[in-house]
Write a protein that holds these residues in place. Structure first.
Motif, PDB file in Angstrom:
ATOM      1  N   LYS A  22      -9.696   5.035   5.045  1.00 52.11           N
ATOM      2  CA  LYS A  22     -10.481   3.405   4.521  1.00 52.11           C
ATOM      3  C   LYS A  22     -10.992   2.630   6.607  1.00 52.11           C
ATOM      4  O   LYS A  22     -11.575   1.734   6.160  1.00 52.11           O
ATOM      5  N   ILE A  48       0.829  -1.323   0.164  1.00 52.48           N
ATOM      6  CA  ILE A  48      -0.275  -0.317   0.064  1.00 52.48           C
ATOM      7  C   ILE A  48       0.746   1.574  -0.780  1.00 52.48           C
ATOM      8  O   ILE A  48       0.554   2.524  -0.947  1.00 52.48           O
ATOM      9  N   VAL A  58      -4.888   4.451   4.551  1.00 52.93           N
ATOM     10  CA  VAL A  58      -5.216   3.121   5.556  1.00 52.93           C
ATOM     11  C   VAL A  58      -5.966   4.066   6.622  1.00 52.93           C
ATOM     12  O   VAL A  58      -7.118   3.142   6.264  1.00 52.93           O
ATOM     13  N   ARG A  73      -7.170  -3.545   6.181  1.00 52.17           N
ATOM     14  CA  ARG A  73      -6.215  -2.298   6.601  1.00 52.17           C
ATOM     15  C   ARG A  73      -5.383  -2.376   8.698  1.00 52.17           C
ATOM     16  O   ARG A  73      -4.772  -1.510   9.262  1.00 52.17           O
TER      17      ARG A  73
END
Lengths: 197, 197
Positions: B173, B82, B170, B141
């Protein structure tokens, strides 16, 4: 609420250690031994994919939950290979006592309501008396058979297992919850066993 | 029936390869990088343990099923960290196209009825529009955040991530599906980020 989250994450972080517990069985490609965390994932996937092999009254979501939890006690006890000590170590009284103590400690990290709920699911799996637990146990036994087939003999070679020992230690338990799965993997595994007599 | 079992086991044996896909995140103890198979197991356990953080209308058993399936496409595509490429690689158009192609191939190994059912669950997770998928994404996440906290900084150090980038990539979400989980891990992660201004 923060205390509750502290306990939930203490458990989840402790559970991470299951990824460092190695089993006797290898990955399908034989490249390394499988760990009990990834094994538990694979079994949950087995349950989703082989749900049509479950008998009447089996709740696949409960089976999945059991399989996610079923090996956590190995964080303290380690994996006891089914064919080790000539088949005598797995399920021995000493192992069962150690696993119950491990369950007390590990599920005891959780908030009490949640710990009791998940420990009960683990105990149901271990007892192998309900339809859900019997099917879950069948999957737990069939996956290493498939890995031994794929990897060219695997732990059968390592522990000099005979067809009769496989039938007694593994086949009977697969057949109890998923008879067609045993028929299928038995046929595919036959070439690894010498014909006796 | 045997043809159906052939297809089911072809899929399950292919799925085994997910255990060899490495993620950027390490285990909690920092000893090695986590693989996507054991990660998927851990997330399913997260769902069982953190179910009380789910919003109304969330079906935890469907969340568990999504999390078991969610990373299978990485067998073909690999894990896209990510924070890699300054946050631009994950979720890029090229990645999404490759993942859809991987889903076609991998779920296509299954009998058509079952393959369609499981591919639809994967697609629902990816779309992140239903309550079940939104909660599942939050768990996906939050777990690496907890591992970075436990391992002493982890991929935040590796990719020089700022608190603002963590919040954007992050935190938003996690907060969408599980706001109290973001508050909790944000507070615990604060010591890894310099105060800006």
């Amino acid at each position: 609420m923060t205390d509750r989250l502290e306990a939930q994450f203490a458990f989840l972080n402790e559970a991470d250690r299951l990824k460092s517990v190695l089993r006797a069985t290898t990955l399908c490609d034989g490249s390394r031994r499988e760990n009990s965390g990834e094994h538990s994932w694979h079994l949950a996937l087995y349950a989703l994919v082989l749900a049509d092999q479950a008998g009447p009254g089996v709740n696949i979501d409960r089976v999945v939950r059991m399989l996610i939890l079923h090996d956590l006690v190995e964080i303290d006890v380690g994996d006891v290979p089914i064919h080790s000590a000539n088949g005598a170590a797995h399920g021995s009284e000493a192992t069962l006592v150690a696993e119950a103590r491990a369950a007390d400690r590990i599920f005891g990290l959780l908030p009490p309501d949640l710990g009791a709920e998940l420990r009960a699911l683990w105990a149901e799996f271990e007892a192998a008396e309900t339809p859900d637990a019997i099917f879950a146990k069948s999957l737990d036994r069939v996956q290493p058979v498939m890995h031994n087939i794929e990897s060219g003999g695997g732990t059968w070679t390592e522990y000099a297992v005979t067809a009769e020992q496989l039938e007694a230690r593994v086949g009977a338990k697969i057949a109890r919850g998923a008879p067609r799965l045993w028929d299928y993997v038995k046929a595919r595994s036959a070439r690894f066993f010498k014909v006796s007599a």
